[in-house]
Design an enzyme around this catalytic site. Sequence first.
Site, short mmCIF file in Angstrom:
data_model
loop_
_atom_site.label_atom_id
_atom_site.label_comp_id
_atom_site.label_asym_id
_atom_site.label_seq_id
_atom_site.Cartn_x
_atom_site.Cartn_y
_atom_site.Cartn_z
N ASP A 187 -1.01 1.05 -0.06
CA ASP A 187 0.10 1.68 0.66
C ASP A 187 0.34 1.01 2.00
O ASP A 187 1.23 1.41 2.75
CB ASP A 187 -0.13 3.19 0.83
N ASP A 223 -4.15 -3.01 1.29
CA ASP A 223 -5.43 -2.33 1.46
C ASP A 223 -5.86 -1.75 0.12
O ASP A 223 -5.22 -2.00 -0.91
CB ASP A 223 -5.36 -1.27 2.57
N ASP A 260 -5.72 1.01 -1.49
CA ASP A 260 -4.82 1.78 -2.36
C ASP A 260 -3.38 1.28 -2.29
O ASP A 260 -2.47 1.91 -2.82
CB ASP A 260 -4.89 3.28 -2.05
N SER A 266 -8.37 4.82 0.82
CA SER A 266 -7.48 3.83 1.41
C SER A 266 -8.23 2.60 1.91
O SER A 266 -8.86 1.89 1.14
CB SER A 266 -6.66 4.50 2.51
#
Length: 446
Positions: free
Chosen positions: A246, A242, A244, A99
């Site tokens: 999400d 960010d 990833d 992440s």
Amino acid sequence: MKLFGTDGVRGKAGEKLTAFSAMKLGLAAGIYFRKQSKTNKILVGKDTRRSGYMIENALVSGLTAVGYNVIQIGPMPTPAIAYLTEDMRCDAGIMISASHNPFDDNGIKFFNRFGFKLDEEAEREIEAIYADEALLEASQKSGKEIGASKRIDDVVGRYIVHIKNSFPKELSLHGVRMVLDTANGAAYKVAPTIFSELGAEVFVINDAPNGHNINESCGATQPLMLSEEVKRVRADIGFALDGDADRLVVVDERGEVVDGDKLIGALAMHLKNSHTLEKPLAVATVMSNLALEEFLAKAKIKLLRAGVGDKYVLEMMQKEGANFGGEQSGHLIFSDFAKTGDGLVSALQTMAFVLRSGERASRALNIFDLYPQKLVNLPIKQKKELKEIEGFEALMSEIESQGFRQLIRYSGTENKLRILLEGKDGRALEKWMERCVEFFKATLGG
């Protein structure tokens, strides 16, 4: 053996998360999912970290060794894995990502066949299988029973269509000038495509991943570059994802970062005004500002508070029948469109709210004042049970007796203590925070 933290398995690549441990985790997860298999297919995606290739290959080795057929789709956002797992009728989905963490960290997140993150009971079962060497050995297949793996590159179109369908059909982004920071991460290709196809004039920054620049001085955790670019090109709005994708951070036309709680409040009102808020409820976390709760109460929307982590926000949403929730950090869940936080859905819903308001982003999204709140992420050397630290409860009682709200917790993924204080007196707040930091440095080796 404890493998899972607050958001899957995470650690330094090559140290805690090695090729060997990833292969073992592939074996254990494969054994777990095969017990309830429907299609014998597992979907695997990743972000843009260099270590993703090592972990992916090891993980796939474990999965195919127990007989699973694996579909590898390369760099894609975490929410895309959640969506495509269900859409492609897979038994499970796996995302390789840490992440917002630095490039040398990595992680593995699991989704069930419906696209939801695994609950703690499932995680404990996988951990038990992981520790059972005899079971891991006995479960491996041979000959024609060994699974196959294949790479598919054209699934990105399914996700793009899905995200575009979350944007109200009567609205258009034509005439909107925006800056998009993809954090050199998983959405570096898909995000610009979506906004451009909806008509926006898009200026993209940090869209050239090289394996080690993911989240580096950019993206949702460090939006300074986005703020500067918004001002430079005179954009109407800026969005930072960010690694990833999400999580979402919004910057208004002045280059100011929109507070996450204000964004939650604005989007809850957007859903209410468009008659798409299923119940007069929104879910946030214990970290959210009291002013958000009071603002929503005036609009007859009840704010429920979950533990920290989008997984816990979603669990409470499902339990209470709410279709919107989020964290002030930028994880926002619109359950009509996504099974987890999706930065792209969140950005489009934010644009819908701003367009319908007829105002500039700075005015539309700044709809209530926050109480002073300070958060410090304190690096520490050890984690002790907080209540067992001498003087801890006395300090917390003293803080609360002065009218301040406190929340002290350890990070689930890093050696850090998160200290949150909130109250109406900003000067006194600073003094109490200094005292807290000194106390925890002395007791936890900060």
